[in-house]
Scaffold this active site. Structure first.
Site, PDB file in Angstrom:
ATOM      1  N   TYR A 117       0.754  -1.172   0.108  1.00 46.31           N
ATOM      2  CA  TYR A 117       0.109   0.123   0.093  1.00 46.31           C
ATOM      3  C   TYR A 117       0.898   1.095  -0.054  1.00 46.31           C
ATOM      4  O   TYR A 117       1.108   1.831   1.100  1.00 46.31           O
ATOM      5  CB  TYR A 117      -0.873   0.054   1.140  1.00 46.31           C
ATOM      6  CG  TYR A 117      -2.087   1.117   1.553  1.00 46.31           C
ATOM      7  CD1 TYR A 117      -2.855   1.118   0.289  1.00 46.31           C
ATOM      8  CD2 TYR A 117      -2.068   1.689   2.464  1.00 46.31           C
ATOM      9  CE1 TYR A 117      -3.910   2.363   0.668  1.00 46.31           C
ATOM     10  CE2 TYR A 117      -3.035   2.709   2.535  1.00 46.31           C
ATOM     11  CZ  TYR A 117      -4.130   3.056   1.625  1.00 46.31           C
ATOM     12  OH  TYR A 117      -4.895   3.927   1.794  1.00 46.31           O
ATOM     13  N   ARG A 122      -1.231   8.056  -3.651  1.00 43.57           N
ATOM     14  CA  ARG A 122      -2.257   7.018  -3.037  1.00 43.57           C
ATOM     15  C   ARG A 122      -3.514   7.827  -2.507  1.00 43.57           C
ATOM     16  O   ARG A 122      -3.368   8.458  -1.932  1.00 43.57           O
ATOM     17  CB  ARG A 122      -1.604   6.404  -1.730  1.00 43.57           C
ATOM     18  CG  ARG A 122      -1.868   5.094  -1.170  1.00 43.57           C
ATOM     19  CD  ARG A 122      -1.515   4.459  -0.097  1.00 43.57           C
ATOM     20  NE  ARG A 122      -1.485   5.500   1.271  1.00 43.57           N
ATOM     21  CZ  ARG A 122      -0.647   5.444   2.147  1.00 43.57           C
ATOM     22  NH1 ARG A 122       0.361   4.527   1.994  1.00 43.57           N
ATOM     23  NH2 ARG A 122      -0.642   6.201   3.199  1.00 43.57           N
ATOM     24  N   ASP A 123      -4.772   6.919  -2.586  1.00 40.80           N
ATOM     25  CA  ASP A 123      -5.993   7.298  -2.016  1.00 40.80           C
ATOM     26  C   ASP A 123      -6.481   8.532  -2.584  1.00 40.80           C
ATOM     27  O   ASP A 123      -6.693   9.488  -1.848  1.00 40.80           O
ATOM     28  CB  ASP A 123      -5.956   7.244  -0.434  1.00 40.80           C
ATOM     29  CG  ASP A 123      -7.463   6.910   0.115  1.00 40.80           C
ATOM     30  OD1 ASP A 123      -8.231   6.504  -0.781  1.00 40.80           O
ATOM     31  OD2 ASP A 123      -7.403   6.768   1.275  1.00 40.80           O
ATOM     32  N   SER A 129      -5.771   9.334   4.208  1.00 40.92           N
ATOM     33  CA  SER A 129      -4.604   8.111   4.203  1.00 40.92           C
ATOM     34  C   SER A 129      -3.668   8.472   2.859  1.00 40.92           C
ATOM     35  O   SER A 129      -3.019   7.464   2.245  1.00 40.92           O
ATOM     36  CB  SER A 129      -5.073   6.669   3.894  1.00 40.92           C
ATOM     37  OG  SER A 129      -5.989   6.670   3.159  1.00 40.92           O
ATOM     38  N   ASP A 168      -8.170   0.166  -2.506  1.00 44.12           N
ATOM     39  CA  ASP A 168      -8.610   1.413  -3.138  1.00 44.12           C
ATOM     40  C   ASP A 168      -8.298   1.861  -4.509  1.00 44.12           C
ATOM     41  O   ASP A 168      -8.862   2.751  -5.010  1.00 44.12           O
ATOM     42  CB  ASP A 168      -8.577   2.592  -2.036  1.00 44.12           C
ATOM     43  CG  ASP A 168      -9.348   2.498  -0.623  1.00 44.12           C
ATOM     44  OD1 ASP A 168      -9.727   1.470  -0.446  1.00 44.12           O
ATOM     45  OD2 ASP A 168      -8.909   3.099   0.281  1.00 44.12           O
ATOM     46  N   ASP A 350      -8.818   5.389  11.297  1.00 43.31           N
ATOM     47  CA  ASP A 350      -8.824   5.371   9.732  1.00 43.31           C
ATOM     48  C   ASP A 350      -8.298   6.792   9.345  1.00 43.31           C
ATOM     49  O   ASP A 350      -8.266   6.952   8.158  1.00 43.31           O
ATOM     50  CB  ASP A 350     -10.388   5.445   9.244  1.00 43.31           C
ATOM     51  CG  ASP A 350     -10.885   4.072   9.237  1.00 43.31           C
ATOM     52  OD1 ASP A 350     -10.257   3.088   9.341  1.00 43.31           O
ATOM     53  OD2 ASP A 350     -11.961   3.473   9.827  1.00 43.31           O
TER      54      ASP A 350
END
Length: 395
Positions: A117, A122-123, A129, A168, A350
């Site tokens: 990840y 990212r995201d 995140s 994701d 989260d």
């Protein structure tokens, strides 16, 4: 409205249910790895042979949490959580250093779960995140992130690994293609995921690529493009032999077989028949098969012990009132579902509820989100205690 068909194109991805029966956790084993090289047959369900390992890092977090409890009954229940197999998130280059220590106590009949990840950008549809690599740093992702992980796994051929590839990422390209951040990240996502699949295709590894959940790619309009997007990554990677299928509900809240589904009474429910993860695994699995990709699944049941908590299907951040779900088991009752597993470490946040923080995401400030909450990945003691109190089945 519970995440309308149009809203699904805009909701942020998770920062990233269970049947009544579960398997009893075995006493923790401390033993050496296998005496010879492991060769996993990814055409079979390896979770029928291997137990998901309770990694030392989550164990240490839980042990520290137990020491902070004065209630002896709660402390006893909390201590049992440490024995539950849970995936270890390798979400930064620095965290690659966690892999070797995590290998130290993995016995031959256990499999170490890792979450891969760290894609550039990212995201892309959320803030909580976001990762360390910037859009365009795909060479760094390959040479400083994936390649060292490959080297490490090759150095430990006598240990079995289960990998969840980039939660994701590809689902975001299906439903959030209109967002500039996702447009900018798209090529890096596709290139990076294919590179990871190709190079992590090692004999002692089984791989699952993330497919969101039923409230994400389960919408009628998303099933075919979602399957095609994932299948392209599999094909671009050269159809790796150690690839098994998909992961679903990662860090999520959807029930496994709740009927009718949690959002089945919404006005737009007619556009999504995947009202629980069991239906989603079967329905999306059929679309994946048509697209030419292996379609077995592992389902995250780490925090889905309680339903009916979210106001909308897309609410993903620290859902208030959640409880631990079914412990890892290969007894799913569905051929396409290899196992229920704990992918998200319960107790790790989260995302932060601090509105002044750089990584604050509005989903973490919603009415159905637990507050106060620290930054993503940071331990939240009170939330952990609630997960125990609300666990279904109980500890």
């Amino acid at each position: 409205m519970k995440l309308t068909q149009s809203a699904v194109l805009a909701f942020a991805a998770s920062a990233l249910a269970a049947p009544s029966s579960t398997t009893q956790q075995e006493p923790r084993k401390v033993a050496a790895a296998c005496s010879s090289a492991v060769s996993l047959d990814a055409s079979t369900n390896v979770f029928k042979k291997y137990t998901l390992h309770a990694n030392k890092f989550y164990r240490d977090e839980v042990t520290a949490a137990v020491s902070a409890l004065s209630d002896s009954s709660l402390a006893s229940a909390a201590a049992a959580v440490a024995d539950v197999g849970t995936f270890l998130w390798i979400d930064t280059i620095a965290n690659i250093a966690k892999i070797e220590p995590a290998l130290a106590d993995v016995p031959c009949d256990h499999i170490l779960g890792l979450v891969i990840y760290d894609l550039p950008g990212r995201d892309c549809a959320a803030k909580a995140s976001n990762g360390e690599l910037k859009v365009g740093e795909i060479s760094k992702y390959k040479s400083q992130y994936i390649d060292p992980i490959v080297k490490l796994i090759k150095a430990y051929p006598n240990t079995a690994f289960a990998l969840v590839i980039e939660p994701d990422s590809l689902p975001n390209l299906v439903t959030n293609a209109d967002k500039d951040t996702c447009k900018q990240s798209a090529s890096g996502y596709r290139d990076g995921v294919a590179y990871a699949l190709k190079n992590l295709n090692l004999p002692n590894v089984v791989m699952y690529i993330d497919a969101g959940h039923g409230g994400w790619l389960g919408w009628d309009a998303n099933l075919k493009p979602g399957a095609q997007e994932l299948a392209k990554a599999y094909t671009s990677a050269g159809k790796p032999k150690q690839f098994r299928g998909i992961s679903t509900n990662v860090a999520g809240w959807n029930a496994w077989d709740l009927s009718p589904g949690e959002f089945s009474t919404a006005s737009d429910a007619k556009y999504n028949k995947c009202q629980n993860e069991k239906i989603y695994v079967t329905t999306f699995g059929a679309a994946l098969k048509t697209a030419g990709m292996p379609n077995h699944a592992i389902v995250d049941t780490g925090r889905n012990g309680v339903t009916g908590l979210r106001k909308e299907w897309g609410d993903w951040c620290n859902v208030h009132g959640a409880g631990f779900g079914v412990r890892p088991t290969a007894d799913t009752g569905t051929e396409l579902a290899d196992a229920f597993v704990w992918i998200k470490p319960g107790g790790e946040s989260d995302g932060t509820s601090d509105t002044s923080a750089n990584r604050y995401d509005s989903f973490c400030g919603k009415d159905d989100a637990f507050k106060p909450a620290p930054e993503a990945g940071t331990w939240n003691q009170v939330y952990f205690e609630d997960l125990i109190k609300n666990a279904n089945p109980s500890f």
